[in-house]
Each structure stands twice: as structure tokens, then as C-alpha cells.
Design an enzyme around this catalytic site. Sequence first.
Site, PDB file in Angstrom:
ATOM      1  N   LYS A  14       0.815  -1.216   0.000  1.00  0.00           N
ATOM      2  CA  LYS A  14       0.000   0.000   0.000  1.00  0.00           C
ATOM      3  C   LYS A  14       0.849   1.266   0.000  1.00  0.00           C
ATOM      4  CE  LYS A  14      -1.950  -0.725   3.854  1.00  0.00           C
ATOM      5  NZ  LYS A  14      -1.515  -1.962   4.422  1.00  0.00           N
ATOM      6  N   ARG A  89      -9.234   1.914   9.608  1.00  0.00           N
ATOM      7  CA  ARG A  89      -8.756   0.558   9.856  1.00  0.00           C
ATOM      8  C   ARG A  89      -9.731  -0.246  10.705  1.00  0.00           C
ATOM      9  NH1 ARG A  89      -2.963   1.084   9.072  1.00  0.00           N
ATOM     10  NH2 ARG A  89      -1.924  -0.907   9.307  1.00  0.00           N
ATOM     11  N   ARG A 128      11.367  -6.847   4.498  1.00  0.00           N
ATOM     12  CA  ARG A 128      11.410  -5.425   4.849  1.00  0.00           C
ATOM     13  C   ARG A 128      12.038  -5.240   6.232  1.00  0.00           C
ATOM     14  NH1 ARG A 128       5.803  -2.305   4.884  1.00  0.00           N
ATOM     15  NH2 ARG A 128       5.593  -3.084   6.998  1.00  0.00           N
ATOM     16  N   ARG A 134      12.140  -1.981  10.748  1.00  0.00           N
ATOM     17  CA  ARG A 134      10.952  -1.469  11.444  1.00  0.00           C
ATOM     18  C   ARG A 134      10.709  -2.302  12.686  1.00  0.00           C
ATOM     19  NH1 ARG A 134       5.663  -0.150   7.869  1.00  0.00           N
ATOM     20  NH2 ARG A 134       4.665  -1.185   9.633  1.00  0.00           N
ATOM     21  N   ARG A 145      -0.273  -8.630  13.311  1.00  0.00           N
ATOM     22  CA  ARG A 145      -0.825  -7.546  12.479  1.00  0.00           C
ATOM     23  C   ARG A 145      -1.750  -8.095  11.400  1.00  0.00           C
ATOM     24  NH1 ARG A 145       4.542  -5.411  10.928  1.00  0.00           N
ATOM     25  NH2 ARG A 145       3.504  -4.350   9.222  1.00  0.00           N
TER      26      ARG A 145
HETATM   27  P1  ADP Z   1       1.241  -1.903   7.642  1.00  0.00           P
HETATM   28  O1  ADP Z   1       2.268  -1.887   6.560  1.00  0.00           O
HETATM   29  O2  ADP Z   1       1.450  -3.003   8.617  1.00  0.00           O
HETATM   30  O3  ADP Z   1      -0.165  -1.815   7.141  1.00  0.00           O
HETATM   31  P2  ADP Z   1       1.241   0.850   8.677  1.00  0.00           P
HETATM   32  O4  ADP Z   1       2.481   1.582   8.431  1.00  0.00           O
HETATM   33  O5  ADP Z   1       0.037   1.244   7.883  1.00  0.00           O
HETATM   34  O6  ADP Z   1       1.540  -0.684   8.562  1.00  0.00           O
HETATM   35  O7  ADP Z   1       0.841   0.955  10.225  1.00  0.00           O
HETATM   36  C1  ADP Z   1       1.735   0.542  11.255  1.00  0.00           C
HETATM   37  C2  ADP Z   1       1.049   0.572  12.606  1.00  0.00           C
HETATM   38  O8  ADP Z   1       0.566   1.916  12.891  1.00  0.00           O
HETATM   39  C3  ADP Z   1      -0.200  -0.303  12.748  1.00  0.00           C
HETATM   40  O9  ADP Z   1       0.122  -1.653  13.036  1.00  0.00           O
HETATM   41  C4  ADP Z   1      -0.929   0.413  13.892  1.00  0.00           C
HETATM   42  O10 ADP Z   1      -0.355   0.098  15.150  1.00  0.00           O
HETATM   43  C5  ADP Z   1      -0.653   1.873  13.639  1.00  0.00           C
HETATM   44  N1  ADP Z   1      -1.740   2.476  12.820  1.00  0.00           N
HETATM   45  C6  ADP Z   1      -1.635   2.930  11.532  1.00  0.00           C
HETATM   46  N2  ADP Z   1      -2.820   3.392  11.083  1.00  0.00           N
HETATM   47  C7  ADP Z   1      -3.711   3.219  12.116  1.00  0.00           C
HETATM   48  C8  ADP Z   1      -5.104   3.465  12.287  1.00  0.00           C
HETATM   49  N3  ADP Z   1      -5.842   3.974  11.311  1.00  0.00           N
HETATM   50  N4  ADP Z   1      -5.659   3.162  13.490  1.00  0.00           N
HETATM   51  C9  ADP Z   1      -4.956   2.656  14.477  1.00  0.00           C
HETATM   52  N5  ADP Z   1      -3.644   2.363  14.380  1.00  0.00           N
HETATM   53  C10 ADP Z   1      -3.020   2.630  13.221  1.00  0.00           C
END
Ligand code: ADP
Length: 187
Positions: A14, A89, A128, A134, A145
Amino acid sequence: MNRLLIIGPPGAGKGTQAVKIAEELKIPAISTGDIFRKNIKEETELGKEAKSYIDSGNLVPDSVTNNMVRARLDEADVAHGFLLDGYPRNIAQVHELDAILADKNQQIDRVLLLVADNDELVARLLNRAAEQGRTDDNEEVIRHRLKVYEEETAPLIAKYRERGIVKEVDGLGEIADVTERILKALS
Ligand code: ADP
């Protein structure tokens, strides 16, 4: 109008695609994950609040996330559209986003659903982890996750399907090919 969401499991690509698509459409890509990571790095109050949730692979509480997104969508650069990555989310965040936009007489126009199978996702995320370090990219947290995605985020797709605005795109293959597929789906 280009008010877009990109939804997909962790590792579907994404973030990578959001940046490319946003550049092409000349709209900002807004990644809640990136905003959280920046705040953690800079040790802001928001960062301190979010860190433990992120490191354990859980969602940051809606009270924190919703305010952050509302403030971001009040900035001037979103006037001609935006691509949101990582929000909403869960169902409560869908309602919140609807409310934020309704205040401006706006709505989401299109939802891009990026799909890939679970084994590929885990492999990509482990890769990654090795490259970017990360803190939420170790196997145990990755699996958690993916579970959070299935339980809390995947149900959103049905909501947006009811509105007839979902476009599904295969996330497997070369990055440029996936970008092409998305642009085609949007045109
Ligand atoms: P991924 O590549 O795992 O989808 P992101 O970079 O989008 O990861 O998000 C990493 C973390 O940030 C999530 O696991 C969550 O803890 C937090 N996070 C991101 N967006 C949200 C959201 N909309 N609501 C709650 N937590 C979020």
C-alpha cells in the site's frame, strides 16, 4: 474528484503504491503509519502515546488516531483530493471519516483494495524487516498484524462495496506493473 482510500493487508504494498499513485494524480498521499513513525522518531507526545501499540502490532486507540486524521484533513493541500493509506482501519474509523468529510460536504470517491496471499505477505514483511529495521516487523508481530487486519480492517471492505466504490487490484508482481493496474482501475 480524487478522494481515495487504499486498503489491503500489511505487506500488500500500500505505502509504495500510494506514493506513486498520489504523484501521478497530483494529490497528497497520507499514511497514518508514516505519521505515527515520524512522531515516534521525534519523540512527540503523540509518538509516545502510539509507540507501545505499534510495537505490539495493535491498533492505536481511535481517540488518538481520529484526531490526528481530522487535523491532517484540515490542511490546505487536500483541497483537490487525497489518497489515505492506513485509515480507516476499523468500523468506528469508517464512521469518523464519513463525519469528517460530511462536515465539508465531501465523501470518499473510490477505494482501492490491494490483494496478495498470506505467505507472500509474510515473506515481504520479513524481508522489509531485514532491510528497514521497522520495530513492528518481526515474525510474531507480523502474524499478529495480519490477524488484526483480518478481524478489524477486512470487514470494512463490505461496507465500501455496498457503496459500489471498491476497485480490487492484484498486488503481486513488479511494482511498476501494479501501479499500472491501479491507474487503469481508477480511469
Ligand atoms: P502496515 O504496513 O502493517 O499496514 P502501517 O504503516 O500502515 O503498517 O501501520 C503501522 C502501525 O501503525 C499499525 O500496526 C498500527 O499500530 C498503527 N496504525 C496505523 N494506522 C492506524 C489506524 N488507522 N488506526 C490505528 N492504528 C493505526
